[in-house]
Design a protein around this motif. Structure first.
Motif, PDB file in Angstrom:
ATOM      1  N   GLN A 432      73.184  -6.998  38.109  1.00  0.00           N
ATOM      2  CA  GLN A 432      72.823  -8.013  37.112  1.00  0.00           C
ATOM      3  C   GLN A 432      73.907  -9.063  36.904  1.00  0.00           C
ATOM      4  OE1 GLN A 432      71.098  -6.363  33.428  1.00  0.00           O
ATOM      5  NE2 GLN A 432      70.994  -4.364  34.451  1.00  0.00           N
ATOM      6  N   PHE A 433      75.171  -8.684  37.106  1.00  0.00           N
ATOM      7  CA  PHE A 433      76.274  -9.595  36.792  1.00  0.00           C
ATOM      8  C   PHE A 433      77.205  -9.730  38.008  1.00  0.00           C
ATOM      9  CE2 PHE A 433      75.033  -7.306  32.927  1.00  0.00           C
ATOM     10  CZ  PHE A 433      74.608  -8.367  32.132  1.00  0.00           C
ATOM     11  N   ASP A 434      78.069 -10.732  37.947  1.00  0.00           N
ATOM     12  CA  ASP A 434      79.006 -10.978  39.046  1.00  0.00           C
ATOM     13  C   ASP A 434      80.412 -11.150  38.480  1.00  0.00           C
ATOM     14  OD1 ASP A 434      79.949 -11.410  41.616  1.00  0.00           O
ATOM     15  OD2 ASP A 434      79.597 -13.584  41.504  1.00  0.00           O
ATOM     16  N   PRO A 435      81.000 -10.070  37.943  1.00  0.00           N
ATOM     17  CA  PRO A 435      82.347 -10.179  37.357  1.00  0.00           C
ATOM     18  C   PRO A 435      83.411 -10.173  38.449  1.00  0.00           C
ATOM     19  CG  PRO A 435      81.596  -7.926  37.230  1.00  0.00           C
ATOM     20  CD  PRO A 435      80.461  -8.707  37.835  1.00  0.00           C
ATOM     21  N   LYS A 436      84.626 -10.507  38.043  1.00  0.00           N
ATOM     22  CA  LYS A 436      85.734 -10.447  38.996  1.00  0.00           C
ATOM     23  C   LYS A 436      86.213  -9.006  39.189  1.00  0.00           C
ATOM     24  CE  LYS A 436      87.504 -15.089  37.977  1.00  0.00           C
ATOM     25  NZ  LYS A 436      88.666 -15.872  37.474  1.00  0.00           N
ATOM     26  N   GLU A 437      86.032  -8.207  38.135  1.00  0.00           N
ATOM     27  CA  GLU A 437      86.552  -6.827  38.185  1.00  0.00           C
ATOM     28  C   GLU A 437      85.762  -5.960  37.200  1.00  0.00           C
ATOM     29  OE1 GLU A 437      90.592  -4.442  36.782  1.00  0.00           O
ATOM     30  OE2 GLU A 437      90.721  -6.588  37.312  1.00  0.00           O
TER      31      GLU A 437
END
Length: 487
Positions: A432-437
């Motif tokens: 669902q999301f595209d975080p860095k970490e």
């Protein structure tokens, strides 16, 4: 057997222990901010009538509305006694109606108090029934001559203009005219005061509050077998003495102030007994043990031989363990104030005579219990089924609360279960999301497992989501709690 009563009083709590031959038999606790409501009389307002349940909810000023079933309505009892057709509750009560009611069961768990419109006022020798014009006698008074004498005695003593009826309590056996007249006069005067308060006060309101725990000891708990009544508070001792001089002069000399150097409850190891009464396991002297479990619906007691190996043969070992358990169970029911449905799983016995003797021992040991109960014998599964009247919370419910970690389940999920839950959660978040970490914040045990035994799965997950996964220990987190932070 002579039993002593120890009363420990503090500004916030009163505790009563009944001790016989050095062993605690009963415990009663009353806290100033959690005083029970049983016996209190209220002027309430009917909030809701439920024809489908033949019951009603009544506002008496407590946190939750109280519950009134048709079986506890005065009108219903009169119809049943006279063999008349039962009138539905919706034809007796209506919403907004003002009703005088008495609490017969304290609020238990999520349930509100249970009410009755059949008012009863308890004295030392008598119970006054303002709406029930007859004289009854406790079944524990077995002598027919004494029953007849008491009934004639009380009838002659009552004023001609008195209304309602009375029940002669067990303590009335052998009572004098003066004692019965004093008790009856007190109860009649008390009822007049309640009626006056009902005319003057608004709705909802408390019309009559039952005695304090220390005073109820004198009214309900003291028996001819009671020895000393030791109180560690001078003011409470004075109040009890004053009450006894008016209603039970014979008890005055038994009430003594305790001023010893050791705390009163330490003299009989009462605090240790309380700690044991809150435990699931009860060890028997022989080496066997009981497991006591309370649930919402019932209480179960499981009997085990433990380390007891007996002497002659296996059947004899089982029989002796069950006999000892029967005596211990009767004591534990009183000590823990367990009520409702109780299921006892004695160790299986092949000999029918042994089964009967164990049941007889249980019945004999329960004779000392002041609370009403029924024993239905063995079920088809070999379990003993019984009920014990429940009016107040058990000792565990009074002194304990559900565990915030396991949420009263009694178990927690393993660290490995939590690890796999975290891994699945990261997979869901990555879709669902595209975080860095991804950062995992969890307890020490979970982080240790992720870094060691589950490190290969962590590496595979990191490669799959193509994002770094860091970990942080939060010392205050219980094992089941964790957070996944998207950076």
């Amino acid at each position: 057997m002579i039993e002593d009563i120890l009363i420990n009083v503090t500004p916030f709590e009163t505790r009563v222990a009944i001790v016989e031959q050095g062993a605690v038999q009963e415990l009663h606790v009353e806290r100033s901010i959690q005083r029970g409501h049983v016996g209190n009389i209220y002027l309430g307002r009917v909030n809701r009538v439920l024809p489908g349940m033949q019951s009603a909810f009544v506002d008496i000023g407590l946190e939750r509305a109280a519950f009134l079933h048709i079986a506890d309505l005065r009108e219903n009892r009169q119809e049943r006694t006279q063999g008349q057709a039962i009138t539905p509750i919706e034809k007796i009560l209506f919403e907004g109606q003002t009703l005088m009611v008495q609490v017969i069961k304290d609020p238990l768990g999520t349930k509100g108090a249970r009410l009755s419109s059949q008012i009863s006022l308890a004295g030392r020798m008598l119970v006054h029934l303002p709406h029930d014009p007859h004289i009854g006698i406790s079944q524990k008074i077995e002598s027919q001559e004494e029953r007849k004498r008491l009934k004639q005695q009380l009838t002659a003593l009552l004023p001609e203009d008195s209304h309602g009826g009375f029940i002669l309590r067990t303590q009335a056996e052998g009572a004098t005219d003066e004692e019965l007249a004093s008790d009856a006069g007190y109860l009649l005067k008390l009822w007049q005061g309640i009626q006056l308060a009902a005319r003057q006060q608004g709705v909802p309101s408390l019309l009559h509050q039952d005695l304090t725990l220390a005073e109820r000891v004198l009214r309900d708990i003291v028996t001819p077998n009671t020895g000393k009544i030791l109180v560690d508070s001078r003011s409470t001792k004075a109040a009890m003495t004053e009450w006894a001089q008016i209603y039970t002069p014979a008890l005055t000399e038994r009430i003594q102030h305790y001023s010893g150097e050791r705390p009163l409850f330490d003299t009989a190891n009462v605090d240790e007994e309380i700690a044991r009464a809150l435990s699931r396991r009860v060890d028997l002297k022989s080496g066997g043990y009981l497991i006591v479990d309370q649930t919402e619906a019932l209480t179960t007691v499981d009997v085990n031989t433990g380390s007891f190996i007996g002497g002659r043969n296996f059947d004899d070992t089982v029989f002796k363990t069950n006999l000892e358990a029967a005596r211990a169970i009767a004591r534990q029911l009183r000590l823990r104030n367990l009520g409702g449905i109780i299921i006892i799983d004695f160790i299986d016995m092949d000999d029918p005579a042994h089964r009967d003797m164990v049941l007889q021992e249980l019945q004999k040991s329960l004779l000392r219990d002041r609370t009403r109960m029924t024993i239905n014998g063995y079920t088809q599964l070999g379990l003993v089924e019984m009920t014990r009247k429940r009016t107040r919370d058990s000792l565990a419910h009074q002194l304990c609360e559900p565990c915030p970690v396991c949420e009263a389940r009694g178990t927690v999920r393993t660290a490995r279960t939590i690890c796999y839950e975290i891994l699945r959660e990261i997979l869901r978040e990555a879709r669902q999301f595209d975080p860095k970490e991804f950062r995992i914040v969890a307890s020490q045990s979970v982080i240790d497992l992720l870094l060691e035994e589950e490190s290969q799965h962590m590496a595979m997950l990191g490669d799959f989501v193509t994002k770094p996964i860091s970990m942080e220990v939060e010392p205050v987190y219980p094992q089941e709690k964790y957070d996944i932070i998207l950076l």
